[in-house]
Scaffold this motif. Sequence first.
Motif: not given
Length: 155
Positions: A29, A45, A74, A77, A83-85, A105, A107, A119, A121, A123
Amino acid sequence: MSTDYDLLARQLEALLDGRDWLTNSAQTCAFIMHGVPDLNWAGFYLQRQPQLLTLGPFQGQPACNPIPFAKGVCGAAARSRQTQRVADVHAVADHIACDAASRSELVVPILAETQLWGVLDLDSPLPARFSAADQAGIEQLVAVFVARSDLAAAS
């Protein structure tokens, strides 16, 4: 200017020289926060309990904890394992606003074999910050993290 995710993946592979999931998640990260422009939060997370994500290593403002699978980007996802865009987080009805400055975001779910581990994440304060190319690049970095880490030890 686009981000060179192939170069970032090679650099991350070199950085993650041990198998320890905690060290590698902290390094990953931090690496992403400094290597990918226009982010205001990058972190993990972890799924430590059924249907619940618990805050792990991150870079940025203090974060929301815990996050149920039933809420937010999150949670989506984690539930879908996809994956969430999201171009505009304010358009998401159940968005969890940890930092009001965040506008978009990305995720990525992380699997340890077939089990959800957690996940990643990301931002951004910019609306529509994440493109399909960014999504593929971040998924590539997550694949490096998974390959270099002993995720089973996190259970």
